[in-house]
Design an enzyme around this catalytic site. Structure first.
Site: not given
Ligand SMILES: NC(=O)c1ccc[n+]([C@@H]2O[C@H](COP(=O)([O-])OP(=O)(O)OC[C@H]3O[C@@H](n4cnc5c(N)ncnc54)[C@H](OP(=O)(O)O)[C@@H]3O)[C@@H](O)[C@H]2O)c1
Length: 279
Positions: A8-10, A13-14, A164
């Site tokens: 998993i990337t990221g 956080s969040g 974005y």
């Protein structure tokens, strides 16, 4: 998820952090890709508390850099002969146009190129673990977006939310084309909108857009709620065999017609390949 390998990337956080922790609690072994040592170490220590004795690992890379994504993809491919789930989730929005050392606009590089390069680097390990799953965090921010193949790097009239939105449209088109290319391998590819979630996303900005995000966050979902569709796509038997789809609230959803345009999906794929071959 017992014994399954989840890259998993990221995950520092969040929604990515919640997803990593929940999937670890369900028995998965987490392979984190993180940018900085200190948040990575904090996340790893939480994962180890959740499932003592499981060898969760971390690999460091700034995913906005092509070299770093290639290097980390190679490291993970050597360390993990089989990958059951790949979750491309790291993403950001940039209030001002920035260009990476590779000459790419930073939103495009981080949100699209990294998904593409990491997935292709880990393709053999996903196929080796089939049935396996690729999950790409996209967004409903794609809804007003249209790709401009003459200006993929947003050199003309940069607007943060437009850049974005295009990167999130690219996530959906990439997922469609990836699903097509993976057909027959036993590896599925799906993408999702997590909802509007109160995370660090869009922090540290300025101007009217930043003020809008500050207000919206008061009404946004918790990261726990926002992570639900990622966890569903990673673990639920309901979606075994489902591929090339866009999900919201743990159910199939219809993205815009732009996001269903297979000519654009093919063109984006070849344009991305061309850009990666240049570096
Ligand atoms: N929040 C929302 O309302 C919302 C809505 C739709 C879609 N999304 C998508 O959800 C995904 C996760 O965002 P979030 O809301 O959870 O935001 P977040 O709290 O800001 O988390 C973003 C994650 O991505 C990582 N990251 C960003 N740039 C990176 C880079 N260059 N290299 C390596 N890692 C990098 C961050 O690492 P650090 O800890 O090092 O910063 C962090 O772990 C993104 O793809 C976003 O586009 C979010």
């Amino acid at each position: 998820m017992k014994g399954k390998v989840v890259v998993i990337t990221g995950g520092t956080s969040g929604i990515g952090q919640v997803a990593a922790e929940k999937l670890a609690a369900m028995g998965g072994r987490i392979v984190l890709v993180a940018r900085d040592q200190s948040p990575a170490a904090e996340t790893l220590s939480r994962l180890r508390q959740l499932s003592p004795g499981v060898n969760h690992t971390v690999h460091l890379a700034d995913l906005s850099k092509i070299d770093a994504v290639r290097r980390v993809g190679g490291e993970i491919a050597s360390a993990e002969p089989r990958i059951d789930v790949l979750i491309n989730n790291a993403g950001a929005m940039f209030y001002d146009r920035q260009v990476t050392l590779d000459g790419l606009e930073r939103t495009f590089a981080t949100n699209h190129m990294a998904y593409f390069l990491l997935t292709l680097a880990l393709r053999p390990q996903l196929i080796a673990a089939a049935p396996a799953r690729v999950i790409n965090t996209a967004s409903d921010a794609h809804r007003r977006a249209k790709l401009d193949f003459e200006d993929l790097q947003c050199e003309r009239n940069y607007r943060a939310f437009t850049a974005y939105g295009r990167s999130k449209l690219s996530n959906i088109l990439f997922t469609r084309e990836l699903a097509r290319k993976l057909s027959g391998t036993g590896v599925t590819a799906n993408c999702l909108h997590p909802g509007v979630v109160n995370t660090r996303f869009a922090d540290g900005g300025h101007g009217a857009l930043y003020q809008v995000f500050r207000i919206v966050k008061n009404f946004a979902l918790t990261p726990e709620k926002g992570a639900e569709t990622i966890i569903y796509l990673a673990s639920s038997p309901d979606v075994a065999g489902v591929t090339g789809e866009y999900f919201k609230k743990c159910a199939r959803a219809t993205p815009t017609s732009e996001a269903q345009n297979d000519d654009s999906a093919r063109r984006l794929w070849s344009e991305t390949e061309r850009l990666t071959n240049k570096v």
